[in-house]
Design a protein around this motif. Sequence first.
Motif, mmCIF file in Angstrom:
data_model
loop_
_atom_site.group_PDB
_atom_site.id
_atom_site.type_symbol
_atom_site.label_atom_id
_atom_site.label_comp_id
_atom_site.label_asym_id
_atom_site.label_seq_id
_atom_site.Cartn_x
_atom_site.Cartn_y
_atom_site.Cartn_z
ATOM 1 N N UNK A 79 57.611 64.238 59.762
ATOM 2 C CA UNK A 79 57.841 65.853 59.883
ATOM 3 C C UNK A 79 56.711 66.276 60.711
ATOM 4 N N UNK A 80 55.406 65.748 60.441
ATOM 5 C CA UNK A 80 54.201 66.110 61.261
ATOM 6 C C UNK A 80 54.232 65.915 62.607
ATOM 7 N N UNK A 81 54.841 64.632 62.876
ATOM 8 C CA UNK A 81 55.284 64.032 64.421
ATOM 9 C C UNK A 81 56.245 65.102 65.124
ATOM 10 N N UNK A 82 57.268 65.483 64.424
ATOM 11 C CA UNK A 82 58.260 66.499 65.042
ATOM 12 C C UNK A 82 57.432 67.844 65.262
ATOM 13 N N UNK A 83 56.800 68.328 64.368
ATOM 14 C CA UNK A 83 56.201 69.579 64.505
ATOM 15 C C UNK A 83 55.138 69.517 65.696
ATOM 16 N N UNK A 116 66.137 65.255 67.430
ATOM 17 C CA UNK A 116 65.172 65.124 66.579
ATOM 18 C C UNK A 116 66.096 65.724 65.121
ATOM 19 N N UNK A 117 66.358 66.927 65.362
ATOM 20 C CA UNK A 117 67.225 67.457 64.277
ATOM 21 C C UNK A 117 68.637 66.596 63.943
ATOM 22 N N UNK A 118 69.025 66.147 64.719
ATOM 23 C CA UNK A 118 70.452 65.503 64.590
ATOM 24 C C UNK A 118 70.344 64.256 63.746
ATOM 25 N N UNK A 119 69.104 63.231 64.664
ATOM 26 C CA UNK A 119 68.945 62.224 63.622
ATOM 27 C C UNK A 119 68.602 62.243 62.319
ATOM 28 N N UNK A 120 67.640 63.467 62.080
ATOM 29 C CA UNK A 120 67.209 63.789 60.778
ATOM 30 C C UNK A 120 68.366 64.037 59.972
ATOM 31 N N UNK A 121 69.479 64.436 60.411
ATOM 32 C CA UNK A 121 70.534 65.022 59.625
ATOM 33 C C UNK A 121 71.404 63.590 59.383
ATOM 34 N N UNK A 122 71.414 62.615 60.271
ATOM 35 C CA UNK A 122 72.018 61.273 59.959
ATOM 36 C C UNK A 122 71.121 60.828 58.840
ATOM 37 N N UNK A 123 70.056 60.613 58.950
ATOM 38 C CA UNK A 123 69.004 59.965 58.046
ATOM 39 C C UNK A 123 69.122 60.418 56.548
ATOM 40 N N UNK A 124 69.264 62.075 56.488
ATOM 41 C CA UNK A 124 69.626 62.479 55.227
ATOM 42 C C UNK A 124 70.815 62.298 54.683
ATOM 43 N N UNK A 125 71.776 62.135 55.517
ATOM 44 C CA UNK A 125 73.303 61.840 55.011
ATOM 45 C C UNK A 125 73.241 60.314 54.422
#
Length: 197
Positions: A79-83, A116-125
């Motif tokens: 999260x810190x990296x993405x911010x 970044x948002x899309x890949x984060x979504x994949x990881x959450x799924x």
Amino acid sequence: MNLPNKLTMLRIFMIPLFIACFFLPSGWTIGTLNGVAFQWNYVIAAVIFFLAYITDTIDGRLARARGLITDFGKLMDPTADKLLSSAALIMLCKYEVMSFGNFLMPVFAFIIIAREIFVSGIRQLAASKGIVVAAKPIGKAKTTLQFFALLFTMLLGPLFRAIGIPVDFILMVLAVILTIWSGIDYTIGAKDLFKEM
């Protein structure tokens, strides 16, 4: 809170300081070359960006070497990296520091942040199904190339503009290409998750 997590939080706290550099007086210049001004605020921003990136490298190594990997770290480190990268991209959309093609920076920023948002979504799924999506070499390469593209733009963009060699722009284009490629790679790797939907 262990040391790696403290370094992660330090990186987050450095982001407002990084952003503030862009609002320093524009007349605060180092000098000029071929009519191009070199401003201290971009140099300071680049130094803070570099130091923040170093904390990312250090906290990861410390966490693995000392067995200090925590759920907090797993969540907050990326999260810190993405911010940090998002802050740099957004500020570069407003302040035209890149040596060439500044009109394309909003497009570059959208592609990188959207990935970044899309890949984060994949990881959450995947996580919701008990599947861990590990970081891939292409993802790490993408992060490294983005870092150098952003750093070179802030630190050396005016120099490249003055000498007419857009090295920072080329690095940014390559970073965007690798960003798209890694996003496609993660999508293909998660095709089974999409099939279940």
